[in-house]
Design an enzyme around this catalytic site. Sequence first.
Site, short mmCIF file in Angstrom:
data_model
loop_
_atom_site.label_atom_id
_atom_site.label_comp_id
_atom_site.label_asym_id
_atom_site.label_seq_id
_atom_site.Cartn_x
_atom_site.Cartn_y
_atom_site.Cartn_z
N GLY A 8 87.23 8.90 62.62
CA GLY A 8 86.37 7.60 62.52
C GLY A 8 86.11 7.04 63.96
N GLY A 11 83.39 4.43 65.17
CA GLY A 11 83.55 2.75 64.69
C GLY A 11 84.09 2.02 66.10
N GLN A 12 83.91 0.89 65.72
CA GLN A 12 84.32 -0.01 67.03
C GLN A 12 85.55 0.37 67.51
OE1 GLN A 12 85.75 -3.81 65.71
NE2 GLN A 12 84.96 -4.97 67.50
N ASP A 34 83.72 12.02 63.15
CA ASP A 34 83.10 11.08 62.34
C ASP A 34 82.26 11.63 61.26
OD1 ASP A 34 83.01 7.68 63.28
OD2 ASP A 34 81.11 8.34 61.84
N ASP A 52 84.10 14.12 57.13
CA ASP A 52 84.18 13.47 56.13
C ASP A 52 85.74 13.40 55.64
OD1 ASP A 52 84.18 11.91 53.92
OD2 ASP A 52 82.69 12.74 52.89
N TYR A 142 90.68 -4.56 50.60
CA TYR A 142 90.88 -4.13 51.81
C TYR A 142 92.59 -4.40 52.04
CZ TYR A 142 90.75 -3.73 56.96
OH TYR A 142 90.83 -3.52 58.34
N LYS A 146 95.46 -1.69 52.53
CA LYS A 146 96.24 -1.34 53.69
C LYS A 146 97.75 -1.83 53.53
CE LYS A 146 93.21 -0.46 56.64
NZ LYS A 146 93.26 0.88 57.33
C1 AKB Z 1 88.14 -7.37 59.17
O1 AKB Z 1 87.75 -8.47 59.47
O2 AKB Z 1 87.82 -7.00 57.76
C2 AKB Z 1 88.89 -6.80 60.27
C3 AKB Z 1 90.28 -6.74 60.03
C4 AKB Z 1 90.90 -7.89 60.43
O3 AKB Z 1 91.09 -5.96 59.53
N1 AKB Z 1 88.51 -7.06 61.33
#
Ligand code: AKB
Length: 316
Positions: A8, A11-12, A34, A52, A142, A146
């Site tokens: 990855g 990414g940022q 990536d 991937d 998300y 996590k």
């Molecule tokens: C998001 O906004 O989804 C991320 C995070 C806080 O994990 N920057």
Amino acid sequence: MKKILVIGAGGQIGTELVLELRKRHGVNQVIAADVKEECTDALKDGPYVKMDVLDKEHVQEFIKKEQPEDVYLLAALLSATAEKHPEFAWKLNMEGLFTILDLAKEGHIKKIFWPSSIAVFGPTTPRVQTPQYTIMEPTTVYGISKLAGERWCEYYFNKFGVDVRSIRYPGLISYTSLPGGGTTDYAVDIFYHAKKSGEYTSFLTNDSALPMMYMEDAIRATIELMDAPKEQVKIRSSYNLAGISFTPEDLALAIKEIIPIFKIKYEPDFRQDIANSWPDSIDDSAAKQDWGWKEKYDLKAMVQTMLKNVDPSKLI
Ligand code: AKB
């Protein structure tokens, strides 16, 4: 010299992490991976592989052949994009983690870094100075992925001795690589618009306080945690990490100090609900105590650095 793999890397976080790891360990020791065919320009000086993370066989084959000691697994869909593609987000955010945890369990990797997020908290969590151990009922895909990932990291450490380390990142602010698909992205976009047109429309309300951090601090925290002696890493789910907490209005005022004509409007969209479910500020005393974490950037220093360095021509 050990080999390091960053999955990855485009990414940022990945872009800046690879640059810093290459400074410390040597360009050829740090492999950037990536899903994109082409490597981002910033990383072109060192090894790159198209990978991937859902192609389990390729990941296994590559890691068994290259034997990287440390693997940073950063490939994920962030909060806002994940809400649009819930099934894919769950698959991407979980399957890659299992592949890497299993490779470590079998002895092919020595140390793993896996990023968690403030998204593991939810509307029932205490919002101010959110403690390390508290109520966690995330309401986003998300956040759910996590939190599940954190539990699995701790499980693999307890059951199989896998040396996995993690940080609950706040919103990250940087200028080298643009963020994609997060709820905290406004705090990066705003700088490009401030420099380009002197105006910005925020997708969060003026008073939406969220925990944020300047990228240099986040990269340093990541490397400090990975370099910490094993016995100092007492939390194997994920560490709270605090930087700067501010609202869109606080940020606009800090920008106005440098660009007095700057104007901000507020037009909240679906991301407001996500922001409303997250903490205002974070208690990171465990990270401070266990491995000596200390942030450097405050709001003023972060704003000055961003305004000096963002390139508004990158805005499409
Ligand atoms: C998001 O906004 O989804 C991320 C995070 C806080 O994990 N920057």
